[in-house]
Design a protein around this motif. Structure first.
Motif, PDB file in Angstrom:
ATOM      1  N   HIS A 172      88.675  20.080  11.579  1.00 30.44           N
ATOM      2  CA  HIS A 172      89.241  20.310  12.914  1.00 30.44           C
ATOM      3  C   HIS A 172      89.159  19.037  13.754  1.00 30.44           C
ATOM      4  CE1 HIS A 172      88.687  24.440  11.674  1.00 30.44           C
ATOM      5  NE2 HIS A 172      89.410  24.830  12.711  1.00 30.44           N
ATOM      6  N   MET A 173      90.127  18.869  14.651  1.00 27.27           N
ATOM      7  CA  MET A 173      90.065  17.778  15.614  1.00 27.27           C
ATOM      8  C   MET A 173      88.990  18.119  16.635  1.00 27.27           C
ATOM      9  SD  MET A 173      92.900  16.228  18.259  1.00 27.27           S
ATOM     10  CE  MET A 173      93.840  15.221  17.138  1.00 27.27           C
ATOM     11  N   ILE A 174      88.030  17.194  16.782  1.00 23.06           N
ATOM     12  CA  ILE A 174      86.914  17.461  17.688  1.00 23.06           C
ATOM     13  C   ILE A 174      86.767  16.405  18.786  1.00 23.06           C
ATOM     14  CG2 ILE A 174      85.637  18.777  15.947  1.00 23.06           C
ATOM     15  CD1 ILE A 174      83.804  16.240  15.661  1.00 23.06           C
ATOM     16  N   GLY A 175      87.656  15.427  18.821  1.00 26.62           N
ATOM     17  CA  GLY A 175      87.518  14.410  19.853  1.00 26.62           C
ATOM     18  C   GLY A 175      88.654  13.408  19.863  1.00 26.62           C
ATOM     19  N   GLN A 192      99.991  -2.188  21.693  1.00 26.53           N
ATOM     20  CA  GLN A 192      99.670  -2.084  23.111  1.00 26.53           C
ATOM     21  C   GLN A 192      98.390  -1.289  23.350  1.00 26.53           C
ATOM     22  OE1 GLN A 192     103.306  -0.364  24.577  1.00 26.53           O
ATOM     23  NE2 GLN A 192     104.327  -2.343  24.657  1.00 26.53           N
ATOM     24  N   GLU A 193      98.182  -0.236  22.570  1.00 27.51           N
ATOM     25  CA  GLU A 193      97.006   0.622  22.688  1.00 27.51           C
ATOM     26  C   GLU A 193      96.693   1.171  21.303  1.00 27.51           C
ATOM     27  OE1 GLU A 193      97.727   3.747  25.523  1.00 27.51           O
ATOM     28  OE2 GLU A 193      98.054   2.342  27.167  1.00 27.51           O
ATOM     29  N   TYR A 194      95.440   1.571  21.112  1.00 28.44           N
ATOM     30  CA  TYR A 194      95.007   2.142  19.840  1.00 28.44           C
ATOM     31  C   TYR A 194      94.290   3.456  20.129  1.00 28.44           C
ATOM     32  CZ  TYR A 194      96.391  -2.284  17.925  1.00 28.44           C
ATOM     33  OH  TYR A 194      97.139  -3.366  17.551  1.00 28.44           O
ATOM     34  N   THR A 195      94.899   4.564  19.684  1.00 33.04           N
ATOM     35  CA  THR A 195      94.365   5.888  19.967  1.00 33.04           C
ATOM     36  C   THR A 195      94.038   6.601  18.661  1.00 33.04           C
ATOM     37  OG1 THR A 195      95.753   6.004  21.943  1.00 33.04           O
ATOM     38  CG2 THR A 195      94.782   8.055  21.175  1.00 33.04           C
ATOM     39  N   PHE A 196      92.862   7.194  18.639  1.00 32.61           N
ATOM     40  CA  PHE A 196      92.385   7.922  17.468  1.00 32.61           C
ATOM     41  C   PHE A 196      92.056   9.359  17.832  1.00 32.61           C
ATOM     42  CE2 PHE A 196      90.961   3.526  16.911  1.00 32.61           C
ATOM     43  CZ  PHE A 196      91.247   3.249  15.585  1.00 32.61           C
ATOM     44  N   GLY A 197      92.312  10.262  16.909  1.00 31.87           N
ATOM     45  CA  GLY A 197      91.728  11.590  16.953  1.00 31.87           C
ATOM     46  C   GLY A 197      90.467  11.560  16.112  1.00 31.87           C
ATOM     47  N   ILE A 198      89.499  12.367  16.488  1.00 32.33           N
ATOM     48  CA  ILE A 198      88.256  12.481  15.724  1.00 32.33           C
ATOM     49  C   ILE A 198      88.305  13.826  15.011  1.00 32.33           C
ATOM     50  CG2 ILE A 198      85.741  12.526  15.824  1.00 32.33           C
ATOM     51  CD1 ILE A 198      86.027  11.118  18.619  1.00 32.33           C
ATOM     52  N   TRP A 199      88.157  13.807  13.701  1.00 31.27           N
ATOM     53  CA  TRP A 199      88.264  14.996  12.872  1.00 31.27           C
ATOM     54  C   TRP A 199      86.936  15.213  12.147  1.00 31.27           C
ATOM     55  CZ3 TRP A 199      93.084  17.410  13.042  1.00 31.27           C
ATOM     56  CH2 TRP A 199      94.085  16.662  13.668  1.00 31.27           C
TER      57      TRP A 199
END
Length: 191
Positions: A86-89, A73-80
């Motif tokens: 560290h997660m930056i986005g 349904q949706e595709y969500t990413f964390g930016i590391w």
């Protein structure tokens, strides 16, 4: 459910970042990211800031995004960030209409990491994922009319202005403001 989407990449690499699907336990770093950027995000992502009201709510949000991914349904990413880990986005492909197929994309980067091309690098990689792996025909995004930095990032990747949406968004202070819509087709992407 489309079986060919069962094996799409869950981690994308750029020279400076790992862009990966959320995992259980990512709520704490995501909450920290939201808290560190709350002033900026409250105007651009007021619903997200409101939804992430503590580490437990952040973990619930993360788990919901994981289920959305698994349900296609949706595709969500964390930016590391590679260097600090560290997660930056955050990058989110949503409002997917598989009949076309088309999807909307939104993103933000920690204020300490803006202005050095990281978001352009990340967005280019996620666009590639959307067109080549999800096989979307079009991606679009909307930004506040005065969010010139986000518009520049999108244009660097190939998005073009499609129009203005008058009084389409309410800032956290209550003011109605205009949005700008930008789009990119797989055909014009060219890969």
């Amino acid at each position: 459910m489309d079986p060919r989407l069962y094996t799409v990449d869950t981690a994308l690499l750029t020279p400076r970042c790992v862009i990966r699907r959320f995992r259980e336990g990512d709520g704490k770093p995501f909450h920290h990211l939201i808290q560190n950027n709350q002033t900026n995000l409250s105007d651009h992502f007021p619903h997200l800031v409101k939804a992430i009201d503590g580490p437990e709510m952040a973990e619930a949000f993360v788990r919901h995004r994981i289920s959305d991914w698994l349900l296609q349904q949706e595709y969500t990413f964390g930016i590391w960030e590679n260097e600090s880990t560290h997660m930056i986005g955050y990058v989110h492909i949503f409002h997917i209409d598989w009949d076309v197929p088309i999807g909307e994309i939104s993103y933000f980067l920690d204020r300490e990491f803006t202005g050095n091309g990281i978001m352009t690098e990340v967005l280019a990689r996620v666009v590639r994922f959307a067109f080549l792996e999800l096989e979307l025909e079009k991606l679009y995004l909307t930004t506040l009319a005065d969010n010139f930095a986000s518009q520049r990032v999108a244009r660097r990747v190939g998005f073009q202005r499609e129009g203005d949406l008058r009084n389409e968004f309410r800032r956290s202070g209550g003011t109605l403001v205009d949005l700008v819509r930008l789009g990119l087709t797989r055909e014009s992407y060219g890969e």
